[in-house]
Design a protein around this motif. Structure first.
Motif, PDB file in Angstrom:
ATOM      1  N   UNK A  87      28.591  68.635  48.956  1.00  0.00           N
ATOM      2  CA  UNK A  87      29.797  68.710  48.136  1.00  0.00           C
ATOM      3  C   UNK A  87      30.044  70.130  47.643  1.00  0.00           C
ATOM      4  N   UNK A  88      28.990  70.779  47.164  1.00  0.00           N
ATOM      5  CA  UNK A  88      29.126  72.152  46.660  1.00  0.00           C
ATOM      6  C   UNK A  88      29.487  73.099  47.795  1.00  0.00           C
ATOM      7  N   UNK A  89      28.736  73.004  48.900  1.00  0.00           N
ATOM      8  CA  UNK A  89      28.993  73.875  50.035  1.00  0.00           C
ATOM      9  C   UNK A  89      30.357  73.647  50.657  1.00  0.00           C
ATOM     10  N   UNK A  90      30.781  72.385  50.701  1.00  0.00           N
ATOM     11  CA  UNK A  90      32.098  72.082  51.250  1.00  0.00           C
ATOM     12  C   UNK A  90      33.213  72.694  50.425  1.00  0.00           C
ATOM     13  N   UNK A  91      33.092  72.598  49.099  1.00  0.00           N
ATOM     14  CA  UNK A  91      34.121  73.171  48.226  1.00  0.00           C
ATOM     15  C   UNK A  91      34.155  74.689  48.331  1.00  0.00           C
ATOM     16  N   UNK A  92      32.970  75.317  48.337  1.00  0.00           N
ATOM     17  CA  UNK A  92      32.910  76.775  48.457  1.00  0.00           C
ATOM     18  C   UNK A  92      33.438  77.216  49.820  1.00  0.00           C
ATOM     19  N   UNK A  93      33.045  76.499  50.861  1.00  0.00           N
ATOM     20  CA  UNK A  93      33.489  76.851  52.207  1.00  0.00           C
ATOM     21  C   UNK A  93      34.994  76.762  52.365  1.00  0.00           C
ATOM     22  N   UNK A  94      35.598  75.691  51.869  1.00  0.00           N
ATOM     23  CA  UNK A  94      37.047  75.536  51.977  1.00  0.00           C
ATOM     24  C   UNK A  94      37.775  76.576  51.125  1.00  0.00           C
ATOM     25  N   UNK A  95      37.173  76.957  49.987  1.00  0.00           N
ATOM     26  CA  UNK A  95      37.764  78.014  49.171  1.00  0.00           C
ATOM     27  C   UNK A  95      37.756  79.341  49.920  1.00  0.00           C
ATOM     28  N   UNK A  96      36.660  79.625  50.614  1.00  0.00           N
ATOM     29  CA  UNK A  96      36.579  80.850  51.416  1.00  0.00           C
ATOM     30  C   UNK A  96      37.599  80.828  52.543  1.00  0.00           C
ATOM     31  N   UNK A  97      37.753  79.674  53.177  1.00  0.00           N
ATOM     32  CA  UNK A  97      38.756  79.549  54.242  1.00  0.00           C
ATOM     33  C   UNK A  97      40.151  79.829  53.696  1.00  0.00           C
ATOM     34  N   UNK A  98      40.428  79.334  52.494  1.00  0.00           N
ATOM     35  CA  UNK A  98      41.720  79.604  51.871  1.00  0.00           C
ATOM     36  C   UNK A  98      41.930  81.089  51.634  1.00  0.00           C
TER      37      UNK A  98
END
Length: 293
Positions: free
Chosen positions: A216-227
């Motif tokens: 959950x943490x990595x997914x949120x950080x990863x999608x934020x980086x993609x943004x």
């Protein structure tokens, strides 16, 4: 067995134990104390507390900052006053560093309980699902706000001790008196917090979908980086306005002689809209989820 226990929750007043009040289960105070005692909370607080000292040492070793050809940026004015030092700390951390504690506090909420196999026992206590999510959401908001406020407060104290208390020197020229500077810093902190709500809501929603907090943490950080990466693609044109990352530095309008609220309002409305949708999805999905862990 655990699922059957949960589904056998009291369905009517005649089956409710005497003295039971759904609204009094898992109070925010109890959940807050639990989360404050966790190692990840203490470690993250220590990192944010130490960052201003790291930057101070960097400036001491590297000398006075300054741009080429006498061009001044916000980073180059870091040593002008305590207010400037606090603003630079926010500038250096808002893009990524502050994303991590927000994603951690929200992504580790429900998923950690599931990972510990304690979620089903909380629901069988019985703690209503909406009540459990609400308590964890409020605590995550409080911890995230505390993390975002801690950094500039420590930076302001460290910067004032090192460079003195004075006006906020603006990169565009001129300065803001201390009273106005304090107001602008408060607005900046508030906006940074609001701009992180999308990451927070995304991590919270993912936390209700998985038993792995790191996912959950990595997914949120990863999608934020993609943004953030997509926002750099100028070929997207006006579509970038729909990305929360496009507005994350709108708070830089607060370090101008005249405060312009346009970009701040646009960024706030977009972040709040996305966050409300994701929080609603989290509550809706968790209400229907078959909890087995």
């Amino acid at each position: 067995m655990s699922t059957q226990v949960e589904r056998a929750a009291p369905a009517g007043p005649q089956e409710v134990a005497e003295g039971y009040r759904a609204g009094r289960t898992l109070p925010v105070r109890v959940e807050l104390v639990r989360q404050l005692k966790r190692r990840r909370t203490l470690v993250m607080g220590g990192i944010l507390f130490a960052l201003p000292f790291v930057l101070l040492v960097a400036f001491r070793i590297g000398g006075e900052p300054g741009g080429p050809n006498n061009q001044i940026s916000l980073m180059d004015s870091a040593t002008a006053s305590g207010a400037n030092f606090a603003a630079v700390n926010l500038f250096a951390s808002a893009g990524f560093l502050l994303v991590v504690p927000v994603a951690l506090f929200f992504g580790d909420t429900v998923a950690s309980e599931a990972g510990w196999s304690s979620l089903r026992y909380l629901l069988a206590a019985p703690v209503p699902r909406a009540r459990l999510l609400w308590s964890k959401l409020v605590v995550a908001l409080l911890l995230s706000l505390a993390a975002i406020v801690l950094l500039p407060l420590v930076a302001l104290a460290v910067g004032t001790a090192a460079y003195g208390w004075g006006p906020l020197e603006l990169p565009t020229g001129g300065s803001l008196p201390t009273g106005t500077a304090a107001e602008r810093l408060a607005i900046t902190v508030a906006y940074v917090f609001v701009s992180q709500l999308v990451t927070a809501a995304l991590a919270f929603w993912l936390s209700t979908k998985t038993d792995a907090p790191l996912g959950a943490v990595g997914g949120a950080v990863g999608l934020t980086i993609i943004g953030n990466v997509l926002d750099e693609v100028t070929a997207l044109g006006g579509w970038r306005d729909l990305l929360p990352a496009h507005w994350q530095y709108a708070w830089l309008d607060t370090v101008r002689p005249e405060l312009d609220w346009t970009r701040l309002i646009q960024g706030t409305s977009l972040s709040v809209t996305y966050a409300l949708v994701l929080f609603a999805l989290a509550f809706r999905g968790f209400a229907r989820k078959d909890v087995v862990s």
